[in-house]
Design an enzyme around this catalytic site. Structure first.
Site, PDB file in Angstrom:
ATOM      1  N   SER A   1      27.046  36.427  34.604  1.00  0.00           N
ATOM      2  CA  SER A   1      27.835  35.921  33.451  1.00  0.00           C
ATOM      3  C   SER A   1      27.586  35.891  32.253  1.00  0.00           C
ATOM      4  O   SER A   1      26.727  36.790  32.118  1.00  0.00           O
ATOM      5  CB  SER A   1      28.818  35.495  33.362  1.00  0.00           C
ATOM      6  OG  SER A   1      30.261  34.879  32.682  1.00  0.00           O
TER       7      SER A   1
ATOM      8  N   HIS B   1      35.299  38.723  39.025  1.00  0.00           N
ATOM      9  CA  HIS B   1      34.337  36.987  38.686  1.00  0.00           C
ATOM     10  C   HIS B   1      33.315  36.987  39.238  1.00  0.00           C
ATOM     11  O   HIS B   1      33.167  35.536  39.272  1.00  0.00           O
ATOM     12  CB  HIS B   1      34.191  37.343  36.774  1.00  0.00           C
ATOM     13  CG  HIS B   1      33.678  36.904  36.027  1.00  0.00           C
ATOM     14  ND1 HIS B   1      32.763  37.620  35.298  1.00  0.00           N
ATOM     15  CD2 HIS B   1      33.234  35.671  35.660  1.00  0.00           C
ATOM     16  CE1 HIS B   1      31.614  37.274  34.781  1.00  0.00           C
ATOM     17  NE2 HIS B   1      31.480  35.730  34.808  1.00  0.00           N
TER      18      HIS B   1
ATOM     19  N   ASP C   1      36.632  43.044  37.849  1.00  0.00           N
ATOM     20  CA  ASP C   1      36.216  41.691  37.170  1.00  0.00           C
ATOM     21  C   ASP C   1      37.234  42.439  35.727  1.00  0.00           C
ATOM     22  O   ASP C   1      36.959  43.416  35.046  1.00  0.00           O
ATOM     23  CB  ASP C   1      34.799  41.886  36.758  1.00  0.00           C
ATOM     24  CG  ASP C   1      34.847  41.026  36.572  1.00  0.00           C
ATOM     25  OD1 ASP C   1      35.026  40.091  35.412  1.00  0.00           O
ATOM     26  OD2 ASP C   1      33.675  40.300  36.419  1.00  0.00           O
TER      27      ASP C   1
END
Length: 795
Positions: free
Chosen positions: A369, A520, A489
């Protein structure tokens, strides 16, 4: 259960014997097979410290229904049948005879699980050592290979004994767990940057935390796994700043030029902090724990782990900017210190310099991320010493995260978030009230500037967003790249990964792509893939110079199947226009079926009346029969007569007219047909079952598993402001009632579509989960005969 394995090397006999000797076996091809087996098997129980304990361990394994391994070895066999060897091997790999497999059916279970076997019975001592080497490099039920499993049970406990300088050890091309991950220096230093983001006339000092195996004290040089982590020192409440989706969509009055939206950096010269002395010892203990399982897994293999939050985080100077060049420069500064090209100090003020004297000069960046995002950002700087990045679920352009085709969009699941919200979330300097006093006024100005520059009114691509588009600097990348991303995602959408991947294809670097069926999430602890073992191979090659041919051994592209559980496909590339793919252009009138061509966008009213939330909307809008039927077009593609594989970037060209001067236009591609599809979140299959090192942390093993049957599933989606018909910064006025054309891409995908299922295209207006929730009931009229959907299929 399938245990796919792509990181295992096939080596010749001489290499096998050499490596077996190096780890403590004594292979002698002149020795009788019985003697070799009797000497080798007890070594597979390092937790047993006496001969009696080892014999007890051997007796606990069955060879047949009538004979245990101790009895079998005592009989001094002149050969070992292949079924007998693997009946024992499966128990050594953690499987239970009689539960997971049957003793008399070991080979069938090995084949079903995807575990490798030798071709024939073990008739010679050479056959035995070849089979044992293969077994040691084979995956266990607990994610790791057997040699890693032995290591966490103490196999290498005495390896460093007698060595003046502790050394790395490699087996099958990978660094072994021969260092003590429990015995670390946890140090904090402050790296001097070239930044002054809080405008106090001084260089921002960046707090950096180091987890360093104490074997470095004896002279062992180690590479670094560096994770730039803005969340490292915690996050803040953001409810007060989170935005409410706007009920109106502004009519745009300005169209930008390319020059107007091109960012040009403005470097500033700042005085260095004076050096008043030097120390090899840090002054501050690192009280935060490591947060990344791959880093922890590599610690005992001789890799130092480093974390730094960057400007504006607790312990550092400066303020946050959500993806700005200052955050890139923060990460680069730490790398430059690790490679000896920048100063760091034992505290923020005294000027006592400290060097990374224990580093071998080679760095990899890791993380998911925002963490992976900063890995990409640092790579585009071209900084020397950064050998590779492993970027998981990472952003390559912040516009593609918070905006899309002239629209304000939210990352999936976070409606109302924006760049200013994330800046507040990660400004952990405010956790230290005294430190906040020094910077509060400047932070308030910086936050206000972010709020203005992000422009929630119009959503266009501007110079501010261009600064945060790392793909502008792809030509600078010298580091090899590993990208991992979830095909489902909707937070950091797949376009961030695939546009970056496509952009680096011509660069003279090594590159690998992993795509899974999750959202994610990390891939490290997914049981059906040996991701961590592959990364060990990769990092041993990149940072320790092991000639293991990792770039050739590891597949270029690894993609998880969405129908067959625990199945992974490998390819040369992804979604390219080549002989392996073909494009299909569907005319929305001639090739897709549906009852109409017009709809009124009343989705916001339906949403509000139903008192739904974003998740509820996401689930409802893709149903074949939905409360949103009147607010969308549902167009069915032809049913697949045989299995198809959709791969690449769907593209939609629509000819339409509307009755308003602006509108949000959304599209979804849906897999239709009753089926048990994978849950979007991996489930735990073995809790605390993946050991990260000897007497060290454990992590759960997870897997993407089929869930309850559904009638449809989202495959891809896209959004566009109808005024942005050319690109995200040029605006074209829309005259109500007059036809116009919009072209836009949907999110990249890879979909195994079984025979009997089909795709459907949904066209609708405002997206309650991701766009502004406009209350104007725009009437859409689609010229289906003048509109097309282009899909790319793998042959």
């Amino acid at each position: 259960m399938k245990l796919n394995q792509f990181g295992r090397l096939t080596v010749d006999q001489a290499t096998q014997l050499k490596e077996l000797t190096a780890i403590g076996f004594a292979p002698d091809l002149t020795q009788p097979l019985a003697a070799a087996a009797a000497a080798a098997y007890p070594l597979l129980f390092p937790e047993s410290h006496s001969e009696t304990a080892k014999q007890q361990a051997l007796a606990a394994l069955a060879v047949t229904a009538d004979q245990d391994l101790a009895q079998f070895l005592a009989a001094q066999p002149t050969q070992i049948s292949r079924p007998a060897f693997y009946a024992v091997a499966l128990q050594l790999l953690g499987f239970e005879a009689g539960t997971d497999y049957q003793l008399n059916d070991s080979l069938a279970f090995m084949a079903k699980t995807g575990l490798p076997t030798v071709d024939g019975d073990l008739a010679t001592t050479a056959d035995f050592w070849a089979a044992l080497y293969l077994l040691l490099t084979t995956r266990t039920k607990h994610l790791v290979t057997l040699i890693d499993d032995l290591a966490v049970r103490g196999f290498y406990c005495d390896f460093q004994t007698g060595k003046a300088v502790p050394a790395h050890l490699f087996f099958n091309g990978k660094a072994q767990d021969v260092f003590d991950a429990r015995n670390l220096h946890r140090e904090v230093v402050w790296v001097e940057s070239d930044l002054d983001t809080d405008h106090d006339g001084k260089r921002d000092m960046l707090e950096t935390t180091i987890f360093r195996p104490k074997e470095t004290d004896a002279g062992t040089k180690m590479p670094v796994l560096f994770t730039a982590n803005p969340y490292f020192h915690g996050t803040n409440d953001v409810d007060w700043i989170t935005h409410k989706p706007d009920p109106k969509l502004a009519v745009k009055t300005h169209s930008y030029t390319k020059d107007e939206v091109t960012f040009q950096p403005q470097p500033a010269a700042l005085p260095h902090q004076p050096v008043n002395g030097e120390s090899k010892t840090a002054e501050v203990y690192g009280d935060e724990n490591g947060i990344y399982m791959l880093n922890d897994y590599m610690l005992g293999r001789g890799f130092v782990t480093v974390y730094s939050g960057g400007v504006g985080t607790r312990g550092s100077d400066g303020v946050r900017s959500t993806g700005g060049t200052g955050e890139t420069d923060s990460a680069v500064a730490v790398i430059e210190w690790l490679t000896g090209k920048r100063r760091a100090f034992t505290n923020r003020t005294d000027g006592i310099e400290i060097k990374a004297w224990w580093c071998n000069g080679k760095v990899a960046m890791t993380g998911k991320s925002y963490l992976g995002t900063l890995s990409i950002a640092a790579a585009t700087s071209g900084v020397a010493g950064l050998k590779t990045v492993i970027a998981e679920s990472a952003i390559s352009s912040w516009y593609d995260y918070y905006r899309e085709n002239g629209l304000v969009v939210a990352p999936g699941g976070f409606q109302g978030e924006d760049a200013d919200v994330l800046a507040v979330d990660t400004f952990s300097r405010q956790k230290q009230a005294g430190d906040l006093l020094k910077v509060k006024a400047e932070w308030d100005k910086a936050l206000a500037a972010i709020g203005k520059a992000q422009d929630r009114a119009f959503g266009d691509y501007t110079k501010w967003w261009d600064e945060r588009n790392y793909r502008n600097q792809l030509k600078n990348i010298k580091a090899d790249v590993v990208i991992e991303h979830g095909l489902n995602d909707w937070n950091v959408k797949p376009a961030n990964a695939i546009r970056f991947w496509n952009g680096i294809q011509a660069l003279p670097i090594q590159k690998k792509l992993f795509l899974h069926q999750g959202q994610h999430t990390y891939l490290d602890n997914i049981g059906s893939l040996d991701f961590a073992d592959q990364m060990n191979l990769w990092l041993s090659y990149e940072l320790l110079g092991v000639k293991n041919a990792a770039p050739d051994v590891l597949p270029n592209v690894t993609v998880q199947d969405n129908v067959e559980a625990e199945t992974w496909h490998t390819y040369k590339n992804f979604g390219t226009a080549d002989a392996d793919h073909e494009d299909q252009v569907y005319n929305l009138q001639a090739d897709l079926t549906g009852p109409r061509a017009s709809f009124a966008d009343t989705a916001t009213a339906i949403f509000n009346d139903a008192k739904e939330d974003s998740d509820g909307f996401e689930a409802e809008i893709i149903k074949p029969h939905s409360k949103y039927d009147s607010a969308r077009l549902w167009l069915d593609l032809p049913q697949a007569a045989s299995d198809q594989t959709l791969e690449g970037v769907p593209h939609l060209q629509l000819r339409l007219w509307i009755d308003q001067p602006t509108a949000i236009l959304s599209a979804r591609l849906v897999d239709v047909g009753d089926a048990k599809r994978f849950a979007p979140v991996a489930g735990v299959v073995q809790g605390t079952a993946w050991p990260l090192g000897f007497d060290y942390k454990t992590v759960s093993i997870q897997e993407f598993k089929p869930a309850k049957a559904t009638a449809s599933k989202l495959v891809s989606l896209g959004h566009v402001n109808v005024q942005n018909q050319q690109n995200a910064y040029e605006n074209v006025p829309v005259t109500p009632g007059e036809p116009f054309t919009v072209d836009f891409d949907l999110q990249p995908t890879h979909l195994h579509l079984p025979a009997g299922r089909h795709l459907a295209l949904i066209i609708h207006g405002a997206d309650m989960a991701q766009t502004q929730r406009t209350e104007t009931a725009v009437n859409f009229h689609i010229d289906r005969a003048g509109s097309t959907l282009t899909l790319r299929y793998r042959k």
